[in-house]
Design an enzyme around this catalytic site. Structure first.
Site, mmCIF file in Angstrom:
data_model
loop_
_atom_site.group_PDB
_atom_site.id
_atom_site.type_symbol
_atom_site.label_atom_id
_atom_site.label_comp_id
_atom_site.label_asym_id
_atom_site.label_seq_id
_atom_site.Cartn_x
_atom_site.Cartn_y
_atom_site.Cartn_z
ATOM 1 C CE1 TYR A 155 -1.282 3.938 55.091
ATOM 2 C CE2 TYR A 155 -0.198 4.991 56.956
ATOM 3 C CZ TYR A 155 -0.818 3.884 56.391
ATOM 4 O OH TYR A 155 -0.979 2.731 57.133
ATOM 5 C CE LYS A 159 -4.323 2.671 57.104
ATOM 6 N NZ LYS A 159 -5.044 1.392 57.130
HETATM 7 P P1 NDP Z 1 1.372 -5.736 53.734
HETATM 8 O O1 NDP Z 1 1.835 -4.992 52.519
HETATM 9 O O2 NDP Z 1 2.249 -6.797 54.279
HETATM 10 O O3 NDP Z 1 -0.076 -6.367 53.453
HETATM 11 C C1 NDP Z 1 -1.081 -5.613 52.810
HETATM 12 C C2 NDP Z 1 -2.205 -6.519 52.375
HETATM 13 O O4 NDP Z 1 -3.212 -5.718 51.739
HETATM 14 C C3 NDP Z 1 -1.757 -7.567 51.375
HETATM 15 O O5 NDP Z 1 -2.356 -8.793 51.677
HETATM 16 C C4 NDP Z 1 -2.299 -7.035 50.049
HETATM 17 O O6 NDP Z 1 -2.647 -8.121 49.211
HETATM 18 C C5 NDP Z 1 -3.564 -6.301 50.500
HETATM 19 N N1 NDP Z 1 -3.982 -5.287 49.546
HETATM 20 C C6 NDP Z 1 -3.336 -4.139 49.228
HETATM 21 N N2 NDP Z 1 -4.015 -3.491 48.268
HETATM 22 C C7 NDP Z 1 -5.107 -4.248 47.978
HETATM 23 C C8 NDP Z 1 -6.181 -4.112 47.073
HETATM 24 N N3 NDP Z 1 -6.277 -3.049 46.257
HETATM 25 N N4 NDP Z 1 -7.130 -5.073 47.024
HETATM 26 C C9 NDP Z 1 -7.036 -6.149 47.852
HETATM 27 N N5 NDP Z 1 -6.052 -6.330 48.728
HETATM 28 C C10 NDP Z 1 -5.091 -5.394 48.783
HETATM 29 O O7 NDP Z 1 1.094 -4.610 54.819
HETATM 30 P P2 NDP Z 1 0.528 -4.666 56.327
HETATM 31 O O8 NDP Z 1 0.177 -6.037 56.715
HETATM 32 O O9 NDP Z 1 1.472 -3.915 57.154
HETATM 33 O O10 NDP Z 1 -0.784 -3.766 56.163
HETATM 34 C C11 NDP Z 1 -2.060 -4.175 56.554
HETATM 35 C C12 NDP Z 1 -2.841 -2.973 57.058
HETATM 36 O O11 NDP Z 1 -2.185 -2.474 58.223
HETATM 37 C C13 NDP Z 1 -2.935 -1.810 56.089
HETATM 38 O O12 NDP Z 1 -4.225 -1.267 56.151
HETATM 39 C C14 NDP Z 1 -1.914 -0.811 56.642
HETATM 40 O O13 NDP Z 1 -2.231 0.507 56.297
HETATM 41 C C15 NDP Z 1 -2.056 -1.069 58.119
HETATM 42 N N6 NDP Z 1 -0.963 -0.635 58.965
HETATM 43 C C16 NDP Z 1 0.305 -1.101 58.749
HETATM 44 C C17 NDP Z 1 1.338 -0.673 59.569
HETATM 45 C C18 NDP Z 1 2.760 -1.082 59.345
HETATM 46 O O14 NDP Z 1 3.661 -0.411 59.885
HETATM 47 N N7 NDP Z 1 3.031 -2.161 58.610
HETATM 48 C C19 NDP Z 1 1.075 0.214 60.697
HETATM 49 C C20 NDP Z 1 -0.292 0.643 60.807
HETATM 50 C C21 NDP Z 1 -1.254 0.202 59.994
HETATM 51 P P3 NDP Z 1 -2.371 -8.210 47.642
HETATM 52 O O15 NDP Z 1 -1.119 -7.435 47.358
HETATM 53 O O16 NDP Z 1 -2.257 -9.672 47.388
HETATM 54 O O17 NDP Z 1 -3.584 -7.626 47.027
HETATM 55 C C1 8X3 Z 2 1.822 2.663 59.080
HETATM 56 C C2 8X3 Z 2 2.680 3.201 60.174
HETATM 57 O O1 8X3 Z 2 4.085 5.183 60.893
HETATM 58 O O2 8X3 Z 2 4.222 4.534 58.570
HETATM 59 O O3 8X3 Z 2 0.487 2.991 59.253
HETATM 60 O O4 8X3 Z 2 2.265 5.623 59.412
HETATM 61 S S1 8X3 Z 2 3.330 4.699 59.729
#
Ligand code: NDP
Ligand code: 8X3
Length: 256
Positions: A155, A159
């Site tokens: 992961y 990133k």
């Molecule tokens: P969620 O799981 O709530 O949302 C993830 C979204 O990504 C969903 O809408 C999902 O839609 C979509 N998705 C996942 N895989 C695919 C795919 N193969 N094709 C199309 N869409 C896809 O997570 P977050 O909102 O937290 O995550 C959003 C971003 O933020 C990610 O890149 C994550 O790495 C990043 N992030 C999150 C953090 C956290 O702590 N939550 C911290 C730092 C970064 P569906 O399943 O309908 O396809």
């Molecule tokens: C998601 C936040 O701390 O799990 O990017 O890497 S952490």
């Protein structure tokens, strides 16, 4: 604050949940038209209906997997309006296993989604932005793109790749008016941990136990702020933690 987003077309990948959905709604509130994507069609339809009822904007939905290059291509070929702002948000983590016993399939899923999916979407959208000499690409990175933690080898690698790609994209577009940015959040309570722990809600909840995590809206506001800067301002990155977090592994719990 001046609103520079009205009537823009904003494409947000992964807008069926979490950060993507909250970001889409903030843009919609500002009068921007949104193209929302993800794999869960029903959710996209519900969000479209909600936005169209609440905001005087156009909403297009497209259900496809960002790992499927042909699906990405035919989606972009079928777009009816030029995209002003691309928010590359779709992404996920799978597992927290160490390098010596992690599932290779989990690694593929993360690399194919977080890296190759984001690369594909950028490659397909960037040419028209360059041609029009305007646009903004905003990538959702992570604190995991700035540091690495045990159990996060792949992961964190994905990133770190987003960070490198964002910086190189900015340089490839040097001299144009196309802006390139990223946001690097710490812990945000979304479906992220439930996905990471493959539906184990109890384990997912433990991630946010006895601390106040960020919420999707916190990140959406930063993406919106970046996009709404005047055209001469390009924010490259922002690292944002909950106050209770100081690094990937330093999280203060109320019972500490
Ligand atoms: P969620 O799981 O709530 O949302 C993830 C979204 O990504 C969903 O809408 C999902 O839609 C979509 N998705 C996942 N895989 C695919 C795919 N193969 N094709 C199309 N869409 C896809 O997570 P977050 O909102 O937290 O995550 C959003 C971003 O933020 C990610 O890149 C994550 O790495 C990043 N992030 C999150 C953090 C956290 O702590 N939550 C911290 C730092 C970064 P569906 O399943 O309908 O396809
Ligand atoms: C998601 C936040 O701390 O799990 O990017 O890497 S952490």
């Amino acid at each position: 604050m001046q609103n520079r987003l009205e009537d823009k077309w904003v494409l947000i990948t992964g807008a069926t949940a979490g950060i993507g959905k909250a970001t889409a709604e903030l843009f919609a509130e500002s009068g921007a038209n949104v193209v929302i994507t993800g794999r869960r069609t029903e959710r996209l339809k519900e969000i479209k209906a909600q936005f169209e009822q609440e905001y005087a904007i156009e909403v297009e939905i497209a259900s496809f997997d960002v790992r499927d290059r042909e699906a990405c291509q035919s989606f972009v070929d079928g777009l009816s309006n030029p995209i002003d702002i691309l928010v590359n948000n779709a992404g996920l983590a799978k597992g927290t296993d160490a390098v010596y016993d992690a599932e290779l399939d989990d690694w593929d899923t993360m690399i194919d989604t977080n890296v190759k999916g984001l690369l594909t979407m950028t490659r397909l959208i960037a040419p028209k932005m360059k041609e029009r000499n305007s646009g903004h690409i905003i990538n959702i990175g992570s604190i995991a793109g700035h540091e690495s933690y045990p159990g996060g080898s792949v992961y964190c690698s994905t990133k770190h790749a987003v960070k490198a790609f964002t910086e190189a994209t900015k340089k490839d577009l040097h001299g144009t008016n196309v802006r390139v940015s990223m946001v690097s959040p710490g812990l945000v309570e979304t479906e992220f941990s439930e996905v990471r722990f493959k539906g184990d809600k109890e384990r997912a909840d433990e991630v946010y136990d006895n601390m106040k995590p960020l919420v999707a809206q916190d990140i959406a506001e930063i993406v919106h702020f970046m996009a709404n800067r005047p055209p001469h301002v390009n924010i490259m990155d922002t690292i944002v933690f909950p106050t209770a977090q100081s690094s990937s592994t330093m999280v203060h719990r109320d019972n500490d």
